[in-house]
Motif scaffolding. Sequence first.
Motif, PDB file in Angstrom:
ATOM      1  N   ASP B 584     -20.947  44.669  11.768  1.00  0.00           N
ATOM      2  CA  ASP B 584     -19.527  44.835  11.411  1.00  0.00           C
ATOM      3  C   ASP B 584     -18.803  43.496  11.357  1.00  0.00           C
ATOM      4  O   ASP B 584     -18.004  43.228  10.457  1.00  0.00           O
ATOM      5  N   VAL B 585     -19.086  42.670  12.368  1.00  0.00           N
ATOM      6  CA  VAL B 585     -18.383  41.380  12.417  1.00  0.00           C
ATOM      7  C   VAL B 585     -18.829  40.499  11.255  1.00  0.00           C
ATOM      8  O   VAL B 585     -18.027  39.788  10.641  1.00  0.00           O
ATOM      9  N   ARG B 586     -20.132  40.591  10.927  1.00  0.00           N
ATOM     10  CA  ARG B 586     -20.635  39.774   9.833  1.00  0.00           C
ATOM     11  C   ARG B 586     -19.983  40.155   8.509  1.00  0.00           C
ATOM     12  O   ARG B 586     -19.866  39.333   7.602  1.00  0.00           O
ATOM     13  N   ALA B 587     -19.512  41.398   8.431  1.00  0.00           N
ATOM     14  CA  ALA B 587     -18.884  41.871   7.193  1.00  0.00           C
ATOM     15  C   ALA B 587     -17.428  41.435   7.075  1.00  0.00           C
ATOM     16  O   ALA B 587     -16.813  41.606   6.017  1.00  0.00           O
ATOM     17  N   ILE B 588     -16.859  40.880   8.161  1.00  0.00           N
ATOM     18  CA  ILE B 588     -15.459  40.428   8.087  1.00  0.00           C
ATOM     19  C   ILE B 588     -15.371  39.272   7.105  1.00  0.00           C
ATOM     20  O   ILE B 588     -16.174  38.344   7.161  1.00  0.00           O
ATOM     21  N   PRO B 589     -14.394  39.317   6.174  1.00  0.00           N
ATOM     22  CA  PRO B 589     -14.272  38.214   5.215  1.00  0.00           C
ATOM     23  C   PRO B 589     -14.020  36.892   5.937  1.00  0.00           C
ATOM     24  O   PRO B 589     -13.201  36.844   6.862  1.00  0.00           O
ATOM     25  N   GLY B 590     -14.735  35.862   5.536  1.00  0.00           N
ATOM     26  CA  GLY B 590     -14.557  34.547   6.172  1.00  0.00           C
ATOM     27  C   GLY B 590     -15.616  34.269   7.214  1.00  0.00           C
ATOM     28  O   GLY B 590     -15.776  33.142   7.663  1.00  0.00           O
ATOM     29  N   VAL B 591     -16.349  35.325   7.643  1.00  0.00           N
ATOM     30  CA  VAL B 591     -17.394  35.130   8.650  1.00  0.00           C
ATOM     31  C   VAL B 591     -18.714  34.823   7.951  1.00  0.00           C
ATOM     32  O   VAL B 591     -19.091  35.521   7.016  1.00  0.00           O
ATOM     33  N   THR B 592     -19.379  33.750   8.408  1.00  0.00           N
ATOM     34  CA  THR B 592     -20.652  33.417   7.770  1.00  0.00           C
ATOM     35  C   THR B 592     -21.836  33.773   8.644  1.00  0.00           C
ATOM     36  O   THR B 592     -22.932  34.001   8.155  1.00  0.00           O
ATOM     37  N   ASP B 593     -21.640  33.801   9.969  1.00  0.00           N
ATOM     38  CA  ASP B 593     -22.777  34.044  10.853  1.00  0.00           C
ATOM     39  C   ASP B 593     -22.275  34.530  12.208  1.00  0.00           C
ATOM     40  O   ASP B 593     -21.148  34.234  12.598  1.00  0.00           O
ATOM     41  N   VAL B 594     -23.128  35.259  12.926  1.00  0.00           N
ATOM     42  CA  VAL B 594     -22.740  35.762  14.237  1.00  0.00           C
ATOM     43  C   VAL B 594     -23.858  35.482  15.232  1.00  0.00           C
ATOM     44  O   VAL B 594     -25.018  35.799  14.976  1.00  0.00           O
ATOM     45  N   ALA B 595     -23.500  34.855  16.379  1.00  0.00           N
ATOM     46  CA  ALA B 595     -24.473  34.605  17.435  1.00  0.00           C
ATOM     47  C   ALA B 595     -24.094  35.449  18.645  1.00  0.00           C
ATOM     48  O   ALA B 595     -22.925  35.540  19.005  1.00  0.00           O
ATOM     49  N   LEU B 596     -25.103  36.097  19.247  1.00  0.00           N
ATOM     50  CA  LEU B 596     -24.858  36.914  20.445  1.00  0.00           C
ATOM     51  C   LEU B 596     -25.751  36.423  21.579  1.00  0.00           C
ATOM     52  O   LEU B 596     -26.962  36.284  21.409  1.00  0.00           O
ATOM     53  N   ILE B 597     -25.151  36.171  22.725  1.00  0.00           N
ATOM     54  CA  ILE B 597     -25.892  35.655  23.874  1.00  0.00           C
ATOM     55  C   ILE B 597     -25.181  36.140  25.129  1.00  0.00           C
ATOM     56  O   ILE B 597     -23.980  36.440  25.089  1.00  0.00           O
ATOM     57  N   ASN B 598     -25.902  36.220  26.258  1.00  0.00           N
ATOM     58  CA  ASN B 598     -25.210  36.679  27.463  1.00  0.00           C
ATOM     59  C   ASN B 598     -24.289  35.611  28.041  1.00  0.00           C
ATOM     60  O   ASN B 598     -23.260  35.909  28.611  1.00  0.00           O
ATOM     61  N   GLN B 599     -24.645  34.314  27.879  1.00  0.00           N
ATOM     62  CA  GLN B 599     -23.781  33.250  28.372  1.00  0.00           C
ATOM     63  C   GLN B 599     -23.747  32.114  27.364  1.00  0.00           C
ATOM     64  O   GLN B 599     -24.767  31.450  27.153  1.00  0.00           O
ATOM     65  N   LEU B 600     -22.588  31.894  26.773  1.00  0.00           N
ATOM     66  CA  LEU B 600     -22.456  30.840  25.766  1.00  0.00           C
ATOM     67  C   LEU B 600     -22.470  29.463  26.415  1.00  0.00           C
ATOM     68  O   LEU B 600     -22.019  29.297  27.539  1.00  0.00           O
ATOM     69  N   PRO B 601     -22.989  28.464  25.679  1.00  0.00           N
ATOM     70  CA  PRO B 601     -22.893  27.100  26.205  1.00  0.00           C
ATOM     71  C   PRO B 601     -21.434  26.728  26.429  1.00  0.00           C
ATOM     72  O   PRO B 601     -20.544  27.261  25.745  1.00  0.00           O
ATOM     73  N   ILE B 602     -21.159  25.832  27.357  1.00  0.00           N
ATOM     74  CA  ILE B 602     -19.837  25.346  27.718  1.00  0.00           C
ATOM     75  C   ILE B 602     -18.998  26.461  28.340  1.00  0.00           C
ATOM     76  O   ILE B 602     -18.482  26.327  29.438  1.00  0.00           O
ATOM     77  N   ARG B 603     -18.877  27.605  27.650  1.00  0.00           N
ATOM     78  CA  ARG B 603     -17.981  28.651  28.096  1.00  0.00           C
ATOM     79  C   ARG B 603     -18.477  29.304  29.382  1.00  0.00           C
ATOM     80  O   ARG B 603     -17.691  29.585  30.286  1.00  0.00           O
ATOM     81  N   ASN B 604     -19.785  29.580  29.478  1.00  0.00           N
ATOM     82  CA  ASN B 604     -20.324  30.245  30.660  1.00  0.00           C
ATOM     83  C   ASN B 604     -21.532  29.502  31.194  1.00  0.00           C
ATOM     84  O   ASN B 604     -22.669  29.843  30.905  1.00  0.00           O
ATOM     85  N   PRO B 605     -21.290  28.440  31.981  1.00  0.00           N
ATOM     86  CA  PRO B 605     -22.424  27.693  32.512  1.00  0.00           C
ATOM     87  C   PRO B 605     -23.069  28.449  33.680  1.00  0.00           C
ATOM     88  O   PRO B 605     -22.630  29.542  34.041  1.00  0.00           O
ATOM     89  N   GLY B 606     -24.088  27.851  34.250  1.00  0.00           N
ATOM     90  CA  GLY B 606     -24.704  28.418  35.453  1.00  0.00           C
ATOM     91  C   GLY B 606     -25.800  29.422  35.149  1.00  0.00           C
ATOM     92  O   GLY B 606     -26.236  29.582  34.002  1.00  0.00           O
ATOM     93  N   ASN B 607     -26.294  30.086  36.222  1.00  0.00           N
ATOM     94  CA  ASN B 607     -27.338  31.105  36.160  1.00  0.00           C
ATOM     95  C   ASN B 607     -28.723  30.519  35.924  1.00  0.00           C
ATOM     96  O   ASN B 607     -29.239  30.548  34.827  1.00  0.00           O
ATOM     97  N   ASN B 608     -29.309  29.959  36.984  1.00  0.00           N
ATOM     98  CA  ASN B 608     -30.660  29.450  36.815  1.00  0.00           C
ATOM     99  C   ASN B 608     -31.654  30.162  37.730  1.00  0.00           C
ATOM    100  O   ASN B 608     -31.272  30.922  38.614  1.00  0.00           O
ATOM    101  N   ILE B 609     -32.894  29.882  37.499  1.00  0.00           N
ATOM    102  CA  ILE B 609     -33.954  30.727  38.033  1.00  0.00           C
ATOM    103  C   ILE B 609     -35.223  29.874  38.161  1.00  0.00           C
ATOM    104  O   ILE B 609     -35.385  28.885  37.446  1.00  0.00           O
ATOM    105  N   TYR B 610     -36.125  30.225  39.108  1.00  0.00           N
ATOM    106  CA  TYR B 610     -37.363  29.445  39.322  1.00  0.00           C
ATOM    107  C   TYR B 610     -38.394  29.760  38.239  1.00  0.00           C
ATOM    108  O   TYR B 610     -38.576  30.928  37.874  1.00  0.00           O
TER     109      TYR B 610
END
Lengths: 120, 903
Positions: B584-610
Amino acid sequence: MTEIPLEIRRLQPLRPAVLHILLVLAEGERHGYAVKQAVVQRTNGVVKMGPGTLYESIQRMVEHGLIQPVHRLQNSPRDQTQRRYYRLTPFGKQVLHAEVARLAEIVDCARSSLHEGKHA
Amino acid sequence: MCQLPPPRHSPGERLFRLLLLLFPRNFRHAYREQLVEAYIGQRNEARYGGLLGRLRFAVDIVADTTLAAVRRHTAVLGGRARRSRTNRSPTTIIAKPGIGNMTSSVLQDVSYTVRNLGKNPGFTALVILILAVGIGANVAMFSTMNQALIRPLPYEEPGNLVLGRATFNGNINPLMSAYDYFDYHERNQVFESLGAINFGPIDLTITGGEEPEQVAGVFVSWDLFPTLGIPAVAGRHFTPEEGEPDGPAVVMLSGGYWQRRFGSAADAVGQSITVNGFPLTIVGVMPADFHFMHDADLWVPMRRDGAFANARRWHNWYLVGRLRSGVTIERAQADMDVISAQLASEYPETNRDKALLLTELHEAMTEDYRTSVLLLMGAVGLVLLIACGNVAGLLLARGSVRRSELSIRAALGASAPRLMRQLLTESVVTAAAAGMLGTVLAVWLQKLILQFMPIDIPSMQSMGISGSMLAFAVILTVTTGLLFGILPATRAANTNVVEDLKSSARTTDSGGSRFRSALVVAQVAVSVILLIGSGLLIRSFASLRGVDPGFDARHLLTAEIRLTQDKYSETDQLINFFSGLREDVRAIPGVTDVALINQLPIRNPGNNIYVYAADRPPADRNDRNVAYTRTVFPGYFDAMRIRLLSGRDIGPSDVAESPPILVINETMAQTLFPDEDPIGRQVVVDMGQDVSFEVIAVVGDVRLDGPRYNPRLAMYGSYFQRPYYTMRMAVRTAVEPTSIARALRAAVWSQDRDIPVDDLSAMEDLIARTVSRDKVMALSLTVFATVAMSLAAIGLYGVLAYYVSRRAHEIGIRVALGAEARDIVQLVLRRGVTLVAVGILIGLVGAFWVTRLIQQMLFAVEPTDLTTFVTVSLFFASVATIACLVPAWRAIRVDPLTALQTE
């Protein structure tokens, strides 16, 4: 050193333009532009005097009673414009003498201090 | 006699006639024709040949006419003033010497001062303005510093509060695990109570109202509020049972949320609200002005074995302790070290290198911006000092002018202390005016400071005019007045009556001149230090802005979509929702691409694991590497423009039933598989139990924590294999990113009207925000440094101009004896250059030492960066040269005759 009257001290030190105008007029009556030319000649062009400085100084000297305008008949074709001649007043003569004496004192003093400085 | 043709004026002559309008009318009328004649005469003189000659002539004429006109006007005005002044005797001003008591004579001083200052409105206004800006900036900065660093925290007996942070091998982590917290809580003998607070606010969705609402919730141990000593305004605190595994489901409200949602109604306590689909009972409300670490709407009790509190290896908590009375922080630290050692031997796998570091709470909370605040405070203080120096210089120069006035007063019986008091009264009255203006400025300035430098300290926002701020303003004002007034006053008051009345206005003021030279050296040194500081910050900021984040941040709108567990309990529901939303979002006029992630760079740092390479398990589990873990939808790397270095992208076929896969970043590939091909290799991830993943691709590094931090190990899994309720979206647009915000919301709500879509912000803004403090610091220090430099340059100019005027005599003799212009310029420059060189040298040495203080604020720049040091020195030297050249040029123009006459 003789006591210098307060009204003369009040005017000292004279500005260079004033001093030179006094020196030129001490030789005789001149009109404004001729004064300027004489100053340039006397100092080999070192002291320059623009039109503004020239006539502002003249006006100020008249106000202070150092010089006075002289009304003369126009006696040559070159005097076509309304030329005004000026001459030294007795007070102006006094001031000039006082100033030259003062300068001489300084130069003496400066010479001797430079002399001392060389030996020190 | 021939008749002359009617006069035809040349263009130059016409211009000259216009120029004559500068003169007073009487003079113009009397001398106009003669002036023009002299003008023509001068023009005709052969000396002015060629274009350059004509240009010089024009400049000469304009300068001469203007100067003469100014002199004439002054003479006319002076004549008028003299005439009107004869009516008033000057003695009326200084009448009644020695009469009256101290108070009346102080009043007399003040009233005389006010009249006297009024006589020089320009000078007075200049001095007051310079000082007002200086005092205002200082008062504002002090107020900020007082609130942030000095004033005690608004908790009960705040001196006994300490912050506990975990350390690993001595490095501050700073978070501690819940299980460790429980152990410290039970085993310690030094704390009256020991609370814990979660690493940050959790986004919670409250339903059941008219609209779903997203609020900030913070987990706290049941005894955190009693530890801080802040009572609830309604209801009660949490109880110990509410921290137990099967305790009652309860919540506390912040004062702000209580007001917003319940209008502060007392019966809110006992009601139930639905948080993330679960009903929670409200047991209490905290005061509206209560704030601790995070902004929170809801306080949720930390539950043993509940969220964030079910392991020794996950570190999510800050500890806050209240020391028993009589226990020092050192003793408490020793007690903690004993417990840490016990835990290390009991749980070597997790606690081998772990310890708990105690810091005074206030100190710990301010250490982030302590340097910034102190640095700015120091900078404004130095600027005020320089300003005082300049004003002192101005007053010294004016002191010479006022000598005859003071001499007359002294002759009429004023004693030296009396005169000094008069002069000091003048400077203090001036400073008082500046102080009042400055305080008004300060109120406004401190708001500005807070806006640009958000300081996370309780009740920081409620700043107004405080008593301590006013007290500081008064002290600063008086000090300033005395500081810039004392030397000019001592010098001026020690006048020798007889000498001064006898001699002309010329003074031999060598002491004052030495003092001014010293002032200039100090000003130069201080400005060089400030300039270097700002230079370093600017370079640091430039390198921060120049950092490649590893993805294309332009034209990206970021958003957060949060599904609730009650409505989306099945994995398929989650996958279907986000897949549909992505289309749906990709169909919005003016939108060229959509990225989905649980934590975006810069915006949601942290969450590391061994993690470790499956075929290379470490001998000691503590030596495993730590990697950031993320979950993405197919197409994430394309949309973010993250380079795919080798292997294949995550695709729709990487589902739960297929083998678990990972995409790793370059750093992780090099760390886990140095000089080998990682594609197809297995990585073991500690997800509570060890799980193996197959590496299918290597992608470029991304600076997940922000431009300041180097990329670390990071890995990306498939959403279909590891779904989340909360996902973040980055929408790449062909238009201004924020312009599609409305369409984006509509797209989400067309799927589910109950989902809050908050916090839409452009990625570039997010990046800019991470470096905003660097920007503010660089900017403010540059402003201060520029002001300091200008003041120093003016001071330098003043000293040299004074020097030239005092040495006019000597210079005149030198010229008369044949010295050339070059020699004269050298004479003046030598003095200026000496002052500047000494100042710069001291400044460089000072900066070498001082810039270490800002080391932690610098990015990719050494505090002793050679380029900055050299550039600043050269820059300052060239500014100083300009300041020197003006007096030097004036010295060349000294006419020997004039100079000798002035003796």
